[in-house]
Scaffold this motif. Structure first.
Motif, PDB file in Angstrom:
ATOM      1  N   GLY A 154       0.798  -1.214   0.000  1.00 12.70           N
ATOM      2  CA  GLY A 154       0.000   0.000   0.000  1.00 12.70           C
ATOM      3  C   GLY A 154       0.833   1.267   0.000  1.00 12.70           C
ATOM      4  O   GLY A 154       0.532   2.230  -0.712  1.00 12.70           O
ATOM      5  N   ARG A 155       1.904   1.272   0.769  1.00 12.14           N
ATOM      6  CA  ARG A 155       2.765   2.461   0.826  1.00 12.14           C
ATOM      7  C   ARG A 155       3.320   2.795  -0.563  1.00 12.14           C
ATOM      8  O   ARG A 155       3.300   3.956  -0.996  1.00 12.14           O
ATOM      9  CB  ARG A 155       3.930   2.223   1.792  1.00 12.14           C
ATOM     10  N   ALA A 156       3.813   1.761  -1.240  1.00 13.35           N
ATOM     11  CA  ALA A 156       4.402   1.981  -2.562  1.00 13.35           C
ATOM     12  C   ALA A 156       3.339   2.349  -3.583  1.00 13.35           C
ATOM     13  O   ALA A 156       3.580   3.184  -4.468  1.00 13.35           O
ATOM     14  CB  ALA A 156       5.148   0.724  -3.008  1.00 13.35           C
ATOM     15  N   ALA A 157       2.156   1.750  -3.478  1.00 12.26           N
ATOM     16  CA  ALA A 157       1.089   2.043  -4.432  1.00 12.26           C
ATOM     17  C   ALA A 157       0.611   3.483  -4.312  1.00 12.26           C
ATOM     18  O   ALA A 157       0.401   4.166  -5.321  1.00 12.26           O
ATOM     19  CB  ALA A 157      -0.082   1.085  -4.216  1.00 12.26           C
ATOM     20  N   VAL A 158       0.438   3.955  -3.094  1.00 11.63           N
ATOM     21  CA  VAL A 158       0.014   5.348  -2.889  1.00 11.63           C
ATOM     22  C   VAL A 158       1.041   6.302  -3.493  1.00 11.63           C
ATOM     23  O   VAL A 158       0.688   7.269  -4.186  1.00 11.63           O
ATOM     24  CB  VAL A 158      -0.180   5.646  -1.386  1.00 11.63           C
ATOM     25  N   THR A 159       2.316   6.025  -3.256  1.00 11.74           N
ATOM     26  CA  THR A 159       3.381   6.867  -3.807  1.00 11.74           C
ATOM     27  C   THR A 159       3.329   6.908  -5.324  1.00 11.74           C
ATOM     28  O   THR A 159       3.399   7.981  -5.943  1.00 11.74           O
ATOM     29  CB  THR A 159       4.757   6.345  -3.351  1.00 11.74           C
ATOM     30  N   ALA A 160       3.183   5.728  -5.958  1.00  5.54           N
ATOM     31  CA  ALA A 160       3.178   5.658  -7.419  1.00  5.54           C
ATOM     32  C   ALA A 160       1.955   6.342  -8.015  1.00  5.54           C
ATOM     33  O   ALA A 160       2.053   7.053  -9.027  1.00  5.54           O
ATOM     34  CB  ALA A 160       3.225   4.192  -7.863  1.00  5.54           C
ATOM     35  N   LEU A 161       0.800   6.144  -7.413  1.00  2.00           N
ATOM     36  CA  LEU A 161      -0.434   6.728  -7.938  1.00  2.00           C
ATOM     37  C   LEU A 161      -0.437   8.249  -7.781  1.00  2.00           C
ATOM     38  O   LEU A 161      -0.848   8.985  -8.684  1.00  2.00           O
ATOM     39  CB  LEU A 161      -1.646   6.116  -7.229  1.00  2.00           C
ATOM     40  N   ALA A 162       0.027   8.738  -6.633  1.00  2.00           N
ATOM     41  CA  ALA A 162       0.085  10.185  -6.416  1.00  2.00           C
ATOM     42  C   ALA A 162       1.051  10.836  -7.400  1.00  2.00           C
ATOM     43  O   ALA A 162       0.764  11.897  -7.968  1.00  2.00           O
ATOM     44  CB  ALA A 162       0.494  10.489  -4.981  1.00  2.00           C
ATOM     45  N   ALA A 163       2.197  10.192  -7.632  1.00  2.00           N
ATOM     46  CA  ALA A 163       3.183  10.729  -8.570  1.00  2.00           C
ATOM     47  C   ALA A 163       2.655  10.739  -9.993  1.00  2.00           C
ATOM     48  O   ALA A 163       3.077  11.558 -10.816  1.00  2.00           O
ATOM     49  CB  ALA A 163       4.477   9.920  -8.495  1.00  2.00           C
ATOM     50  N   ASP A 164       1.710   9.836 -10.277  1.00  2.00           N
ATOM     51  CA  ASP A 164       1.155   9.732 -11.625  1.00  2.00           C
ATOM     52  C   ASP A 164      -0.008  10.687 -11.863  1.00  2.00           C
ATOM     53  O   ASP A 164      -0.602  10.680 -12.939  1.00  2.00           O
ATOM     54  CB  ASP A 164       0.707   8.289 -11.880  1.00  2.00           C
ATOM     55  N   GLY A 165      -0.351  11.475 -10.848  1.00  2.00           N
ATOM     56  CA  GLY A 165      -1.375  12.485 -11.047  1.00  2.00           C
ATOM     57  C   GLY A 165      -2.764  12.135 -10.551  1.00  2.00           C
ATOM     58  O   GLY A 165      -3.739  12.832 -10.871  1.00  2.00           O
ATOM     59  N   TRP A 166      -2.896  11.077  -9.755  1.00  2.00           N
ATOM     60  CA  TRP A 166      -4.186  10.717  -9.195  1.00  2.00           C
ATOM     61  C   TRP A 166      -4.424  11.445  -7.877  1.00  2.00           C
ATOM     62  O   TRP A 166      -3.494  11.739  -7.135  1.00  2.00           O
ATOM     63  CB  TRP A 166      -4.260   9.213  -8.941  1.00  2.00           C
ATOM     64  N   GLU A 167      -5.680  11.703  -7.583  1.00  2.00           N
ATOM     65  CA  GLU A 167      -6.079  12.208  -6.271  1.00  2.00           C
ATOM     66  C   GLU A 167      -6.281  10.983  -5.384  1.00  2.00           C
ATOM     67  O   GLU A 167      -7.183  10.185  -5.623  1.00  2.00           O
ATOM     68  CB  GLU A 167      -7.376  13.007  -6.382  1.00  2.00           C
ATOM     69  N   VAL A 168      -5.448  10.827  -4.364  1.00  2.00           N
ATOM     70  CA  VAL A 168      -5.414   9.583  -3.603  1.00  2.00           C
ATOM     71  C   VAL A 168      -5.949   9.775  -2.187  1.00  2.00           C
ATOM     72  O   VAL A 168      -5.548  10.690  -1.468  1.00  2.00           O
ATOM     73  CB  VAL A 168      -3.969   9.034  -3.519  1.00  2.00           C
ATOM     74  N   GLY A 175      -2.996   6.265   9.345  1.00  2.00           N
ATOM     75  CA  GLY A 175      -1.656   6.846   9.313  1.00  2.00           C
ATOM     76  C   GLY A 175      -1.202   7.195   7.910  1.00  2.00           C
ATOM     77  O   GLY A 175      -1.907   6.980   6.931  1.00  2.00           O
ATOM     78  N   ARG A 176       0.001   7.724   7.830  1.00  2.00           N
ATOM     79  CA  ARG A 176       0.568   8.086   6.547  1.00  2.00           C
ATOM     80  C   ARG A 176       2.067   7.790   6.543  1.00  2.00           C
ATOM     81  O   ARG A 176       2.722   7.803   7.583  1.00  2.00           O
ATOM     82  CB  ARG A 176       0.308   9.553   6.202  1.00  2.00           C
ATOM     83  N   ASP A 177       2.579   7.556   5.354  1.00  2.00           N
ATOM     84  CA  ASP A 177       4.004   7.355   5.175  1.00  2.00           C
ATOM     85  C   ASP A 177       4.675   8.719   5.040  1.00  2.00           C
ATOM     86  O   ASP A 177       4.130   9.630   4.399  1.00  2.00           O
ATOM     87  CB  ASP A 177       4.248   6.518   3.917  1.00  2.00           C
ATOM     88  N   ASP A 178       5.851   8.848   5.635  1.00  2.00           N
ATOM     89  CA  ASP A 178       6.548  10.137   5.603  1.00  2.00           C
ATOM     90  C   ASP A 178       6.911  10.576   4.186  1.00  2.00           C
ATOM     91  O   ASP A 178       7.141  11.756   3.943  1.00  2.00           O
ATOM     92  CB  ASP A 178       7.820  10.073   6.450  1.00  2.00           C
ATOM     93  N   THR A 179       6.981   9.623   3.257  1.00  2.00           N
ATOM     94  CA  THR A 179       7.378   9.961   1.892  1.00  2.00           C
ATOM     95  C   THR A 179       6.207  10.393   1.011  1.00  2.00           C
ATOM     96  O   THR A 179       6.426  10.860  -0.101  1.00  2.00           O
ATOM     97  CB  THR A 179       8.077   8.768   1.220  1.00  2.00           C
ATOM     98  N   TRP A 180       4.980  10.225   1.490  1.00  2.00           N
ATOM     99  CA  TRP A 180       3.832  10.620   0.668  1.00  2.00           C
ATOM    100  C   TRP A 180       3.750  12.134   0.542  1.00  2.00           C
ATOM    101  O   TRP A 180       4.030  12.861   1.508  1.00  2.00           O
ATOM    102  CB  TRP A 180       2.533  10.125   1.283  1.00  2.00           C
ATOM    103  N   PRO A 181       3.330  12.625  -0.608  1.00  2.00           N
ATOM    104  CA  PRO A 181       3.126  14.070  -0.734  1.00  2.00           C
ATOM    105  C   PRO A 181       1.964  14.530   0.126  1.00  2.00           C
ATOM    106  O   PRO A 181       1.059  13.750   0.463  1.00  2.00           O
ATOM    107  CB  PRO A 181       2.831  14.257  -2.229  1.00  2.00           C
ATOM    108  N   ALA A 182       1.958  15.819   0.463  1.00  2.00           N
ATOM    109  CA  ALA A 182       0.935  16.366   1.353  1.00  2.00           C
ATOM    110  C   ALA A 182      -0.472  16.235   0.766  1.00  2.00           C
ATOM    111  O   ALA A 182      -1.464  16.177   1.507  1.00  2.00           O
ATOM    112  CB  ALA A 182       1.244  17.833   1.652  1.00  2.00           C
ATOM    113  N   LYS A 183      -0.579  16.154  -0.555  1.00  2.00           N
ATOM    114  CA  LYS A 183      -1.903  16.091  -1.186  1.00  2.00           C
ATOM    115  C   LYS A 183      -2.622  14.771  -0.954  1.00  2.00           C
ATOM    116  O   LYS A 183      -3.836  14.677  -1.171  1.00  2.00           O
ATOM    117  CB  LYS A 183      -1.776  16.345  -2.690  1.00  2.00           C
ATOM    118  N   VAL A 184      -1.912  13.742  -0.496  1.00  2.00           N
ATOM    119  CA  VAL A 184      -2.551  12.462  -0.196  1.00  2.00           C
ATOM    120  C   VAL A 184      -3.386  12.616   1.072  1.00  2.00           C
ATOM    121  O   VAL A 184      -2.891  13.030   2.112  1.00  2.00           O
ATOM    122  CB  VAL A 184      -1.503  11.350   0.004  1.00  2.00           C
TER     123      VAL A 184
END
Length: 356
Positions: free
Chosen positions: A22-36, A44-53
């Motif tokens: 899940g951590r990796a999927a959220v990162t990949a989808l957010a980077a690809d332009g999805w609203e996640v 919780g949240r992963d420290d590497t996720w962008p703030a828009k997640v």
């Protein structure tokens, strides 16, 4: 059904977002332009996720909680934690709010032409002998609530029966590896290296192979499937399948530890000595051509390239822990409770080495 905000590819709801995949999927989808929206029980949240997640706290076992998390709906739902027919029916019940779905299944669904599968591997001659490579058309175990594999088959069949009502891509994952793994097979060699064990005893001449898949490669498959909805089953694996001897050498190299490899021509000479969590001498290799053809899949990393980061993460996780009993490792890596054999019976290894 709610569409994504303007300027995005659409909205994605990820169930099990704070788990390994899940951590990796959220990162990949957010980077690809999805609203996640990242859903987990703890929110919780992963420290590497962008703030828009956006993070959401919900237990997928609670229909009302999942309904609230869905709200007006999503373009894509990604489910890391679905098991069995009940979860499939739960998702189908929300089909009017889900554009399409991507659901993690498992290579444990396959059985060989003699009816052997992961469920029979502890029986005499019960380890499966699959074709190399395994196509998605290979027969599967029968659906039921009995085992992990049979529950995954029940999940698959119920979701595929939804058809156009809910297009679903099911990803049959191999041996998942990478950071945050709840059952890291690499621990078998990482701990030996850190303990300065001088010898690696490997049954079956060190030739055991079990198709691995790094979390970033699963995330890439999820990203591609999200953008190309359809009802399909696809294998999920890395571009190569190393032998257990190659994995052992790779771990030692990553930690800068020299060791001697002692190969056993056949099964364990005594007890579990030489057995590893990568199986026997019957290779498990998945065919990845369908994913390449249908999604344009290209792996983003290889096992060898990703191994040093995995080893580093594992070494940090076990640093300073004085754990003597094999079963106690499950307190740190919960999926290790599924393994009966003691991975670290050094006394048995030393005894055999002296007598050989």
């Amino acid at each position: 059904m709610t569409k994504g905000i303007k300027g995005t590819k659409g909205s994605v709801l990820v169930l099990g977002a704070t788990g390994q995949v899940g951590r990796a999927a959220v990162t990949a989808l957010a980077a690809d332009g999805w609203e996640v929206r990242a859903v987990s029980r703890g929110g919780g949240r992963d420290d590497t996720w962008p703030a828009k997640v956006r993070t959401v706290s919900a237990d997928r076992e609670d229909d009302a909680a999942l309904a609230a998390a869905l709200g007006d709906g999503c373009d894509v739902l990604v489910d890391m934690v679905a098991y069995g027919q009940n979860h499939a029916r739960q998702l189908r019940g929300f089909a009017d709010r889900i554009g399409s779905a991507v659901v993690i299944s498992s290579g444990a669904v396959y059985e060989d032409d003699q009816g052997r599968s992961f469920d029979t591997q502890d029986e005499p001659d019960g380890f499966p002998r699959y074709p190399v490579p395994i196509l998605e058309t290979q027969r599967t175990v029968a659906p039921s609530d009995a085992t992990y594999g049979t529950r995954k088959v029940a999940l698959e069949r119920e979701l595929l029966a939804a058809g156009d009502e809910l297009p679903v891509t099911l990803l049959r994952a191999g041996a998942i590896h990478g950071p945050y793994c709840p059952g890291p097979r690499e621990l078998y060699f990482v701990k030996r290296a850190l303990d300065r064990r001088p010898v690696r005893i490997l049954a079956y001449n060190g030739e055991s192979r079990f198709h691995p898949v790094h979390v970033s490669n699963i995330a890439e498959l999820i990203r591609l499937a999200a953008a190309k909805p359809g009802s399909r089953v696809l294998n999920a694996g890395d571009p190569e399948v190393p032998t257990v001897a190659e994995i052992s050498a790779g771990v030692d190299a990553a930690l800068g530890v020299p060791s001697e490899t002692v190969l056993v021509d056949g099964p364990a000479p005594v007890g579990a000595v030489g057995l590893t969590p990568w199986g026997e001498d019957r290779p498990i290799v998945f065919d990845m051509s369908a994913a390449e053809r249908e999604l344009g899949y290209r792996a983003v990393t290889s096992y060898a390239a990703s191994l040093p980061a995995t080893v580093e993460w594992l070494a940090r996780r076990i640093e300073g822990r004085d754990i003597r009993e094999w079963r106690d490792w499950a307190e740190i890596f919960r999926n290790l409770a599924n393994y009966e054999d003691d991975w670290f019976d050094y006394a048995a290894e030393d005894s055999w080495l002296k007598q050989r």
